[in-house]
Design a protein around this motif. Structure first.
Motif, mmCIF file in Angstrom:
data_model
loop_
_atom_site.group_PDB
_atom_site.id
_atom_site.type_symbol
_atom_site.label_atom_id
_atom_site.label_comp_id
_atom_site.label_asym_id
_atom_site.label_seq_id
_atom_site.Cartn_x
_atom_site.Cartn_y
_atom_site.Cartn_z
ATOM 1 N N LYS A 74 -3.190 1.492 -2.762
ATOM 2 C CA LYS A 74 -3.999 2.531 -2.124
ATOM 3 C C LYS A 74 -4.675 2.016 -0.852
ATOM 4 O O LYS A 74 -4.852 2.766 0.116
ATOM 5 C CB LYS A 74 -5.040 3.039 -3.123
ATOM 6 N N GLU A 75 -5.048 0.745 -0.839
ATOM 7 C CA GLU A 75 -5.658 0.171 0.363
ATOM 8 C C GLU A 75 -4.613 -0.105 1.432
ATOM 9 O O GLU A 75 -4.883 0.006 2.630
ATOM 10 C CB GLU A 75 -6.415 -1.112 0.005
ATOM 11 N N THR A 81 -2.720 4.055 2.959
ATOM 12 C CA THR A 81 -3.919 4.897 2.856
ATOM 13 C C THR A 81 -3.596 6.372 2.651
ATOM 14 O O THR A 81 -4.475 7.129 2.230
ATOM 15 C CB THR A 81 -4.815 4.726 4.100
ATOM 16 N N LYS A 102 -4.626 8.132 -0.533
ATOM 17 C CA LYS A 102 -5.978 8.660 -0.734
ATOM 18 C C LYS A 102 -6.088 10.140 -0.342
ATOM 19 O O LYS A 102 -7.122 10.752 -0.593
ATOM 20 C CB LYS A 102 -6.982 7.849 0.091
#
Length: 203
Positions: free
Chosen positions: A121-122, A125, A128
């Motif tokens: 997820k980081e 992106t 998100k």
């Protein structure tokens, strides 16, 4: 098919690439040995238990007890996981983002270990952007268990018959249909565009 009001994306092999061969082609150069390793040591079934919530320490210890001579390669699976998710499928991501930008209700349902999903997820992106996600490793259920579809629908207030699920796995598609969802198997982005058009979603 009835009206679609909710779209649910799988992640691995739909939005981001996943292939353990990427690091292991370097770590175990011999193809036959590498095939044996994945068939007998770090198997799909073993990895699925991390998707079901088992911690990596326990998972590694279990295998090292059985294959002590393979400790370095067993530990390398988690250590080099970031290489396995080498890139996003930009064409699929574009579809996801158009659906969101057009105001459609988009969520994600994925078989993913909790810690590696946090990393993904980081790094990617766009993960998100949907309204939310059900991560198997966080709830200790994996597709195609009927309970994970029920959990996702309840968590996000989805009406099953108005929900379209997109997944690369035939088993997971069958599980969604058994739960009363509509579902299409992901092959490539252009096929997905056609599948979406058939249910009235222009992307």
């Amino acid at each position: 098919m009835s009206e679609v009001r909710h779209i649910v994306f799988d992640i691995g092999k739909v939005l981001i690439h996943y292939d353990p061969e990427i690091p292991f082609s370097r770590l175990i150069p011999d193809e036959e040995e590498r095939r044996w390793f994945f068939a007998n040591v770090c198997t799909n079934d073993w990895n699925l238990e991390q998707d079901r919530g088992r911690g990596w320490e326990e998972a590694e210890a279990e295998l090292i007890a059985l294959h002590p001579d393979r400790e370095e390669h067993i530990r390398a699976f988690r250590r080099h996981w970031h290489e396995m998710v080498s890139h996003a499928y930009e064409s699929s991501v574009a579809i996801l983002e158009v659906l969101i930008d057009d105001g459609h209700d988009v969520t994600m349902l994925t078989n993913f270990a909790a810690d590696t999903f946090a990393e993904a997820k980081e790094r990617y992106t766009f993960l998100k952007r949907p309204r939310g996600v059900t991560v198997s490793g966080e709830i200790r259920l994996v597709k195609p268990d009927p309970a994970i579809y029920a959990h996702h629908a309840e968590s996000f207030g989805l009406e099953p018959s108005a929900t379209l699920f997109i997944d690369d796995s035939e088993k997971n598609i069958a599980g969604a249909k058994a739960a009363g969802w509509q579902a299409v198997q992901f092959v490539d982005a252009e096929t997905l565009r056609e599948d979406l058009r058939r249910v009235g979603l222009a992307v």
